[in-house]
Scaffold this active site. Structure first.
Site, PDB file in Angstrom:
ATOM      1  N   ARG A 177       1.655  -5.307  12.791  1.00  0.00           N
ATOM      2  CA  ARG A 177       0.840  -4.592  13.781  1.00  0.00           C
ATOM      3  C   ARG A 177       0.776  -5.368  15.091  1.00  0.00           C
ATOM      4  O   ARG A 177       0.835  -4.785  16.160  1.00  0.00           O
ATOM      5  CB  ARG A 177      -0.563  -4.360  13.231  1.00  0.00           C
ATOM      6  CG  ARG A 177      -0.613  -3.442  12.004  1.00  0.00           C
ATOM      7  CD  ARG A 177      -0.664  -1.983  12.402  1.00  0.00           C
ATOM      8  NE  ARG A 177      -0.599  -1.101  11.255  1.00  0.00           N
ATOM      9  CZ  ARG A 177      -1.648  -0.451  10.739  1.00  0.00           C
ATOM     10  NH1 ARG A 177      -2.840  -0.591  11.268  1.00  0.00           N
ATOM     11  NH2 ARG A 177      -1.476   0.355   9.712  1.00  0.00           N
TER      12      ARG A 177
ATOM     13  N   ARG B  21       3.186   1.276  10.160  1.00  0.00           N
ATOM     14  CA  ARG B  21       2.503   1.740   8.943  1.00  0.00           C
ATOM     15  C   ARG B  21       3.523   1.771   7.822  1.00  0.00           C
ATOM     16  O   ARG B  21       4.304   2.699   7.702  1.00  0.00           O
ATOM     17  CB  ARG B  21       1.843   3.106   9.143  1.00  0.00           C
ATOM     18  CG  ARG B  21       1.009   3.512   7.917  1.00  0.00           C
ATOM     19  CD  ARG B  21       0.231   4.788   8.127  1.00  0.00           C
ATOM     20  NE  ARG B  21      -0.794   4.630   9.140  1.00  0.00           N
ATOM     21  CZ  ARG B  21      -1.965   4.035   8.934  1.00  0.00           C
ATOM     22  NH1 ARG B  21      -2.282   3.577   7.745  1.00  0.00           N
ATOM     23  NH2 ARG B  21      -2.825   3.927   9.916  1.00  0.00           N
TER      24      ARG B  21
ATOM     25  N   ASP C  68     -12.798  -3.116  14.754  1.00  0.00           N
ATOM     26  CA  ASP C  68     -11.359  -2.863  14.832  1.00  0.00           C
ATOM     27  C   ASP C  68     -10.845  -3.325  16.187  1.00  0.00           C
ATOM     28  O   ASP C  68     -11.501  -3.107  17.208  1.00  0.00           O
ATOM     29  CB  ASP C  68     -11.069  -1.360  14.686  1.00  0.00           C
ATOM     30  CG  ASP C  68     -10.987  -0.937  13.221  1.00  0.00           C
ATOM     31  OD1 ASP C  68     -11.124  -1.799  12.338  1.00  0.00           O
ATOM     32  OD2 ASP C  68     -10.781   0.274  12.973  1.00  0.00           O
TER      33      ASP C  68
ATOM     34  N   ASN D 244      -8.526  -6.405  12.256  1.00  0.00           N
ATOM     35  CA  ASN D 244      -9.963  -6.128  12.183  1.00  0.00           C
ATOM     36  C   ASN D 244     -10.717  -7.390  11.804  1.00  0.00           C
ATOM     37  O   ASN D 244     -10.117  -8.422  11.509  1.00  0.00           O
ATOM     38  CB  ASN D 244     -10.241  -4.984  11.212  1.00  0.00           C
ATOM     39  CG  ASN D 244      -9.802  -5.323   9.813  1.00  0.00           C
ATOM     40  OD1 ASN D 244      -9.455  -6.458   9.515  1.00  0.00           O
ATOM     41  ND2 ASN D 244      -9.815  -4.357   8.938  1.00  0.00           N
TER      42      ASN D 244
ATOM     43  N   GLU E  56       1.464   4.313   1.352  1.00  0.00           N
ATOM     44  CA  GLU E  56       0.986   5.050   2.523  1.00  0.00           C
ATOM     45  C   GLU E  56       1.499   6.487   2.543  1.00  0.00           C
ATOM     46  O   GLU E  56       1.016   7.312   3.316  1.00  0.00           O
ATOM     47  CB  GLU E  56       1.393   4.336   3.819  1.00  0.00           C
ATOM     48  CG  GLU E  56       0.770   2.956   4.012  1.00  0.00           C
ATOM     49  CD  GLU E  56      -0.683   3.002   4.497  1.00  0.00           C
ATOM     50  OE1 GLU E  56      -1.236   4.113   4.643  1.00  0.00           O
ATOM     51  OE2 GLU E  56      -1.256   1.924   4.709  1.00  0.00           O
TER      52      GLU E  56
ATOM     53  N   ARG F 200       0.855  -1.200   0.000  1.00  0.00           N
ATOM     54  CA  ARG F 200       0.000   0.000   0.000  1.00  0.00           C
ATOM     55  C   ARG F 200       0.880   1.236   0.000  1.00  0.00           C
ATOM     56  O   ARG F 200       1.844   1.319   0.761  1.00  0.00           O
ATOM     57  CB  ARG F 200      -0.893   0.037   1.251  1.00  0.00           C
ATOM     58  CG  ARG F 200      -1.852  -1.111   1.302  1.00  0.00           C
ATOM     59  CD  ARG F 200      -2.822  -0.978   2.453  1.00  0.00           C
ATOM     60  NE  ARG F 200      -3.643  -2.173   2.534  1.00  0.00           N
ATOM     61  CZ  ARG F 200      -4.627  -2.361   3.397  1.00  0.00           C
ATOM     62  NH1 ARG F 200      -4.910  -1.397   4.269  1.00  0.00           N
ATOM     63  NH2 ARG F 200      -5.320  -3.466   3.412  1.00  0.00           N
TER      64      ARG F 200
HETATM   65  P1  ATP Z   1      -5.455   1.890   8.839  1.00  0.00           P
HETATM   66  O1  ATP Z   1      -6.727   2.596   9.199  1.00  0.00           O
HETATM   67  O2  ATP Z   1      -4.516   1.687   9.982  1.00  0.00           O
HETATM   68  O3  ATP Z   1      -4.824   2.414   7.592  1.00  0.00           O
HETATM   69  P2  ATP Z   1      -6.887   0.071   7.279  1.00  0.00           P
HETATM   70  O4  ATP Z   1      -8.284   0.328   7.678  1.00  0.00           O
HETATM   71  O5  ATP Z   1      -6.352   0.621   6.019  1.00  0.00           O
HETATM   72  O6  ATP Z   1      -5.906   0.409   8.487  1.00  0.00           O
HETATM   73  P3  ATP Z   1      -7.479  -2.590   6.562  1.00  0.00           P
HETATM   74  O7  ATP Z   1      -7.520  -2.360   5.112  1.00  0.00           O
HETATM   75  O8  ATP Z   1      -8.724  -2.781   7.275  1.00  0.00           O
HETATM   76  O9  ATP Z   1      -6.636  -1.496   7.300  1.00  0.00           O
HETATM   77  O10 ATP Z   1      -6.458  -3.786   6.807  1.00  0.00           O
HETATM   78  C1  ATP Z   1      -6.560  -4.667   7.888  1.00  0.00           C
HETATM   79  C2  ATP Z   1      -5.292  -4.848   8.643  1.00  0.00           C
HETATM   80  O11 ATP Z   1      -4.145  -4.791   7.819  1.00  0.00           O
HETATM   81  C3  ATP Z   1      -5.054  -3.775   9.680  1.00  0.00           C
HETATM   82  O12 ATP Z   1      -5.790  -4.033  10.836  1.00  0.00           O
HETATM   83  C4  ATP Z   1      -3.577  -3.938   9.906  1.00  0.00           C
HETATM   84  O13 ATP Z   1      -3.322  -5.049  10.736  1.00  0.00           O
HETATM   85  C5  ATP Z   1      -3.047  -4.248   8.538  1.00  0.00           C
HETATM   86  N1  ATP Z   1      -2.533  -3.053   7.850  1.00  0.00           N
HETATM   87  C6  ATP Z   1      -3.224  -2.207   7.063  1.00  0.00           C
HETATM   88  N2  ATP Z   1      -2.425  -1.234   6.570  1.00  0.00           N
HETATM   89  C7  ATP Z   1      -1.191  -1.494   7.051  1.00  0.00           C
HETATM   90  C8  ATP Z   1       0.076  -0.852   6.895  1.00  0.00           C
HETATM   91  N3  ATP Z   1       0.232   0.222   6.134  1.00  0.00           N
HETATM   92  N4  ATP Z   1       1.137  -1.378   7.540  1.00  0.00           N
HETATM   93  C9  ATP Z   1       1.011  -2.488   8.298  1.00  0.00           C
HETATM   94  N5  ATP Z   1      -0.144  -3.130   8.474  1.00  0.00           N
HETATM   95  C10 ATP Z   1      -1.257  -2.659   7.860  1.00  0.00           C
HETATM   96 MG    MG Z   2      -5.171   2.280   5.573  1.00  0.00          MG
END
Ligand code: ATP
Ligand code: MG
Ligand code: ZN
Length: 503
Positions: A469, A349, A417, A438, A340, A338
């Site tokens: 995480r 993150r 969450d 989640n 970020e 992703r």
């Molecule tokens: P956030 O709000 O922290 O960006 P998200 O809502 O984008 O999370 P989801 O798409 O729901 O996250 O992904 C589910 C899980 O994937 C999260 O609970 C987390 O454990 C993991 N995750 C998501 N983005 C990241 C990231 N950039 N780095 C590490 N782990 C991640």
């Molecule tokens: Mg996110």
């Protein structure tokens, strides 16, 4: 909702001798053909309100409501006129052209900023009314429901202005006891200082040396042995590249295109075509970007963002036997990528991370039952093995509440969450906790991928177990010295790897 359309229909020959017939066909259509689809007892449908005649063409003005879209009315009329005029006078309709098309519909409230969407010639607002002037659309585009989707998109954009900055609705479901924290440091910085991890070769990536790699692997083992296995989940191995149409079906393509990593293929594998490219590298030790652009195709897929889309893809248009329900699968092979950007921080993150993603499909009852069982297993892990201070919250994007779903439905569907307190971020009550995983249940994916059972309606869901995480939450609370770690985790971890010493 009101549709107002002007179109011209050009016939394959002169029609001046047949005006009476045409006008009769239109009058009959107005009684019956243009009212089909209107519920019994309701006034509505489409009407031809104005006709003018030329040498070999007619111009029609059609007004309609939501029961019969004006452009559908045009297609019905075209067919009817062609049939009848062909049979009687041997002239058919050669060309249909839309001269103007306007839709008026209600919106929540007048937006503060102007709204633009593709295919629209003009959008104006008057209080809670929107007037949309539709530009040039082909018959195919009209037939493919572009107009409805344009209206939907405008409504979405109006709502988005209204909810801007509100993010999501957050409701605490449960909170663990306060736990004693072993330290208040940022584990990423401390591990980096000790050489357990090193900044990765590109943005937002990490290289995990043996001691840190083992922590992630132990988190993975715990999740599999304590959650996946006892609940009967079975492993699949999926592809890491996801085609765009799969992401269109899940909504990711429209939802998070700005966070995707895109994949390009070489246009050709023929070494001759790449020769000049290689020459440049050998001589300049740099990649000739101009040349590269010509040698790779535009992307048609991207790197896995979450593992569930490809699981759904694998079941597209399939019927799952009752004996296989609930279907419990997980993937742990494919990393997620992703973009970020400014949000990157530490190992929590990042642009590339490792998750186990369980995906489950079953009846509503099966999934609600599974949800409770998963929460129970997760609770055991976070309380008894990792000994975290954590909480669960129901989160819903604001727009979902607007979508007209009842409270019951919102209870069944949606996302929980799991969040952990990070002492290095400050005070318990004030600081932002870390979402470390989640759990969701949805109705939409079995619909959009047309996944069926023998008898019952299917729901689906997924749970993103983020290994970085889990590790961040654990290390931030328990420190990185194994001697202070909780007993059961220490047992899982066993001997510390020797690692390496750099001078
Ligand atoms: P956030 O709000 O922290 O960006 P998200 O809502 O984008 O999370 P989801 O798409 O729901 O996250 O992904 C589910 C899980 O994937 C999260 O609970 C987390 O454990 C993991 N995750 C998501 N983005 C990241 C990231 N950039 N780095 C590490 N782990 C991640
Ligand atoms: Mg996110
Ligand atoms: Zn998912």
């Amino acid at each position: 909702m009101r549709f107002e359309l002007v179109c011209s229909m050009t016939f394959s020959g002169p029609i001046s001798q047949h005006l009476e017939d045409i006008s009769k066909i239109l009058a009959e259509a107005d009684e019956d053909l243009l009212k089909r689809g209107v519920p019994k007892g309701v006034e509505g449908g489409a009407s031809v309100v104005d006709v003018s005649y030329g040498e070999d063409e007619i111009e029609l003005k059609i007004v309609s409501d939501r029961y019969v879209r004006a452009h559908d009315a045009v297609l019905r009329l075209k067919k009817k006129l062609s049939q009848e005029m062909g049979r009687k006078h041997h002239v058919g309709i050669r060309v249909v052209e839309i001269v103007s098309y306007e839709v008026t519909f209600n919106i929540a409230s007048e937006p503060e900023e102007p709204i633009k969407i593709p295919f629209a010639e003009g959008i104006s607002f008057d209080g809670d009314m929107c007037r949309l002037k539709i530009g040039k659309l082909t018959q195919e585009q009209l037939g493919k429901n572009y107009v409805d989707r344009m209206i939907k998109r405008i409504k979405e954009k109006v709502d988005a202005q209204f909810y801007k900055g509100k993010g999501e609705q957050w409701n605490l479901l449960w909170r663990s006891e306060e736990k004693e924290m072993n330290w208040e440091k940022d584990p990423t910085l401390e591990m980096e200082k000790r050489g357990w991890i090193a900044k990765g070769p590109t943005k937002g990536k990490w290289f995990y040396r043996p001691k840190a790699a083992k922590i992630l692997r132990i988190m993975e083992r715990i999740a599999i042995e304590e959650v996946m296995d006892p609940l009967g989940f079975e492993e699949v191995i999926e592809s890491m590249m996801v085609p765009f149409d799969t992401w269109i079906d899940t909504g990711h393509m429209a939802g998070v295109p700005n966070e995707m990593y895109y994949v390009s293929e070489p246009i050709t594998r023929d070494p001759k075509e790449w020769e000049e490219f290689v020459d440049h590298i050998k001589i300049s030790k740099e990649v000739p970007m101009e040349l590269l652009r010509k040698l790779v195709s535009e992307p048609k897929s991207g790197i896995c963002y979450a593992q569930c889309p490809v699981v759904y893809w694998s079941l597209k248009n399939q019927t799952i036997a009752d004996e296989s329900l609930p279907l419990l699968l997980y993937d742990r092979t494919v990393p997620s990528a992703r973009y970020e950007s400014g949000g990157r921080h530490g190992i929590e993150r990042v642009d590339e991370f490792h998750r186990i993603e369980p995906v489950y499909i079953g009846t509503k009852e099966q999934l609600l039952d599974l949800k409770e069982k998963m929460i129970e297993r997760y609770r055991y892990v976070f309380e008894e093995i990792l000994e975290l201070e954590w909480r669960m919250a129901k989160v819903d994007p604001f727009y979902l509440q607007q979508a007209g779903s009842s409270e019951d439905e919102q209870d069944e569907e949606g996302t929980i969450d799991f969040e952990a307190y990070l002492p290095y971020r400050g005070d318990r009550e004030e600081s932002e906790w870390l979402e470390f995983q989640n759990l969701s249940i949805f109705k939409k994916y079995t619909e959009s991928f047309n996944i069926k059972s023998q008898t019952k309606e299917l729901y689906s869901g997924c749970s993103g177990i983020g290994l970085e995480r889990w590790a961040s939450a654990f290390l931030a609370q328990k420190g990185i010295e194994p001697e202070y770690w909780p007993k059961r985790f220490k047992k899982y971890y066993g001997e510390s790897p020797k690692g390496l010493k750099l001078l």
